[in-house]
Design a protein around this motif. Sequence first.
Motif, short mmCIF file in Angstrom:
data_model
loop_
_atom_site.label_atom_id
_atom_site.label_comp_id
_atom_site.label_asym_id
_atom_site.label_seq_id
_atom_site.Cartn_x
_atom_site.Cartn_y
_atom_site.Cartn_z
N GLY A 194 39.40 30.23 36.29
CA GLY A 194 40.15 30.25 37.54
C GLY A 194 41.28 31.24 37.54
N GLU A 195 41.55 31.92 36.43
CA GLU A 195 42.62 32.90 36.42
C GLU A 195 42.13 34.19 37.07
OE1 GLU A 195 45.12 30.22 34.47
OE2 GLU A 195 45.40 31.97 35.76
N ILE A 196 43.08 34.95 37.56
CA ILE A 196 42.72 36.22 38.21
C ILE A 196 42.24 37.19 37.16
CG2 ILE A 196 43.64 38.19 39.50
CD1 ILE A 196 45.80 36.22 40.53
N ARG A 197 41.15 37.85 37.41
CA ARG A 197 40.68 38.89 36.51
C ARG A 197 40.79 40.22 37.21
NH1 ARG A 197 36.95 36.83 32.30
NH2 ARG A 197 36.93 34.59 32.54
N ARG B 26 45.99 38.01 33.59
CA ARG B 26 45.11 38.77 34.50
C ARG B 26 43.83 39.15 33.80
NH1 ARG B 26 45.84 43.26 36.09
NH2 ARG B 26 45.32 43.22 38.28
N VAL B 27 43.97 39.51 32.54
CA VAL B 27 42.81 39.98 31.77
C VAL B 27 42.75 39.18 30.48
CG1 VAL B 27 41.79 41.96 30.58
CG2 VAL B 27 43.06 42.31 32.71
N VAL B 34 50.85 39.07 32.55
CA VAL B 34 51.04 37.91 33.42
C VAL B 34 52.04 38.30 34.50
CG1 VAL B 34 51.88 35.53 33.54
CG2 VAL B 34 50.63 36.30 31.52
N ASP B 35 51.58 38.28 35.76
CA ASP B 35 52.48 38.58 36.86
C ASP B 35 52.61 37.41 37.83
OD1 ASP B 35 51.64 42.13 37.31
OD2 ASP B 35 52.88 41.09 35.85
N VAL B 353 41.70 47.73 22.56
CA VAL B 353 40.85 46.74 21.90
C VAL B 353 40.55 45.63 22.89
CG1 VAL B 353 41.65 47.23 19.56
CG2 VAL B 353 42.88 45.58 20.95
N SER B 354 39.53 44.87 22.61
CA SER B 354 39.13 43.83 23.57
C SER B 354 40.13 42.70 23.61
CB SER B 354 37.73 43.29 23.22
OG SER B 354 37.77 42.75 21.90
N SER B 355 40.68 42.33 22.47
CA SER B 355 41.70 41.29 22.45
C SER B 355 42.94 41.80 21.74
CB SER B 355 41.19 40.03 21.74
OG SER B 355 42.25 39.09 21.60
N GLU B 356 44.06 41.72 22.44
CA GLU B 356 45.32 42.18 21.84
C GLU B 356 46.11 41.03 21.21
OE1 GLU B 356 47.46 44.31 24.81
OE2 GLU B 356 46.38 46.17 24.40
#
Lengths: 202, 481
Positions: A194-197, B26-27, B34-35, B353-356
Amino acid sequence: MLSLTEIVELLRGKNKPQLAQIMAFILGPGLVFVVSVFLIFGSLVSFDKPAAISELKTEIDQNGNRSPKPGVILITDLSSAHLVLPIENSSIVWTSLDPDAAHEKFLSDKLKLDAGQFLSDAPLGDEAVTLVVNGKIGPDLYVSGVKEPVDDWRLTSNESRSLISWASAVWLLTFGMAFALGTSPVEPNQDHAGEIRAEPNE
Amino acid sequence: MPGAFVAIVLIISLVIARLSMGKGRRVPGRPLDVDDGLPLPELAQSSTVFSLTALFGAYFAIASTLGLPALIGLAFGTVLGLFLDANWITRRYWNDETAEKRHFEGFLFRLLKDKGTNAVSYTFVISAVQCAYAASELLILRELAKQALGLKSQHATLLAIIVALIGYFYVLFGGYRALFRTDVVQLVLVALMAIVCGALLLWHGSAVGWKTRLFPEPQFWLLPHIGPSRWLYFYHFILATIMGSGFMLASPDTWKRVYQVIKRQTGAKSQTFALIGAGTIPYLILLPFALSINIATDGNVKTGFMRSTSVAGNVMFTAAALGLISSFLSSFNSALLSSVHLQLIQRRTLEEVSSEEPRFHVIMILSFAFTWLMFLGGLRFTTNAWLLGNFLMGPYAAIAGLQIGTRGDLSRLPRNSLHYLLAIGALIWVTYFALKYDSLKIPNKESVNTVPVGVIIFFTMALLCLLSNFVQGVMKRAKPN
């Protein structure tokens, strides 16, 4: 406290993300805390001193007349502490010990007033002992030969003890939480439904 | 039981931090991207100025020794700095991106991407300064715990370390969400402390009249042949404005908060009021302290100034303890997290990288360890808890000058030139500080004299950046095709 073996077991077989997590949550902060406590309190970790000092400055009579009267109160505990207080113009010691006990301590050099110094070699009895010495104390005293500021031996207020005790308790709670999180499995991409991607940065 | 109240506040903040863990990203794999869900950035911004180093350190000293004109200058400068930041972010990033693509990390990424060693130098200096700022907060917290709360040296040091570790875990667990949410709690407590202590101080009154405290006899920031007049006060106002705005321009945690204000898109008018409010509230609260507390009669600062009135009774002790710890946590966490974030983005410009998450963990603990080592160094090598904060005036001025000189765009500088420019600024500042060290190593009114020198550093850096940009332009035009 984790032993070296336990630390090695904790780290054994972990991949890089897991090691990074353990460093950030457990080992790093744990090391900072342990080293700090050692640097602050030395090898004898005790949050309080084995004696308390309070400086006396003024004498007031029943008519309200005041005059300077320098002195010092020393309250010794049951812990061992060899204290030497440099003190000027002192001539008398007033103690909570009974006369025989006081004489015995004087003869055995556990209490001594001599050549600008007051010496106290605690424990002086089977309970806390109060000593009052006239004279002006300096900024430092000597604990088993090591110089320390007198300020660090002043009485601690209840508010201060309360603050330190409670802060320490919260720290233990926080570290416990961090320990649990630090040893939890590492998700490759921590995410919640449910988080924004969005697209990664260009 | 004051300790119990402090514990309750710390536990509430811990719960907030834990509940914020992993939320709002966000990602996936980007722990600080995080915004959303970051409440009241304006209040959070006030909370940053409410730091022990700034508001209860440098700004308090300036207000006490130089009076109302300088205090108004600081407030004006803070507001100006917030507007400059907003203009910078809007011009450089916000207007260029579509709504769904905008995020604060995108702004930082664009700031640092493809700028070569200039970006590395930029990141290194700002991150190091933020860690040093966090260390300064620790040193001052320890000192105020001794002076205002009556703790012994060892207990004060232990308290500072424990609170710093707890603060570290807040932002490690919850990132920006924890930071913004705990900021609101902490600001309420700081305001409570300010109201309780300020009211008590004003009630007890100052030995010197209010008019004299508002316009004291000028002893610092003097101009030759100009006595106390509106021109001298205007000069004080200008110096303080540059100082106040420079602090905002050079603080990446401020950039984040201003970004959040812009993001709320509530309209130009409400945005304006938000930034003005955020910038001025701290100084309104500082005013009663500056009027009531006489920190120096001559020469050295009376470091025991708070003890006689502030700890009278349990209520005062509790208010002071909560306020000091809250003020510390707010600015310490902001400085630490913003330092880490900048380093994280800089690494991303070199390798994605895919995960920071692992990178974030490593940078967090290393930055915290660096801060802790600076704190230990401060304890070991100086007895003046405000010395590090005083020293940071120069680096902040240099970074602010860099921001102004490049108009917030590192590509205006010749490639691989920034470290030389920073070295020039560092040389001037370190030389000055070394010459003045004897007068600064104990808390002293002389410390306010570092501000005019900081302003010189600011203009020097700005001019050097403009000059190097000009030279770069000339050389590009002169280059044969």
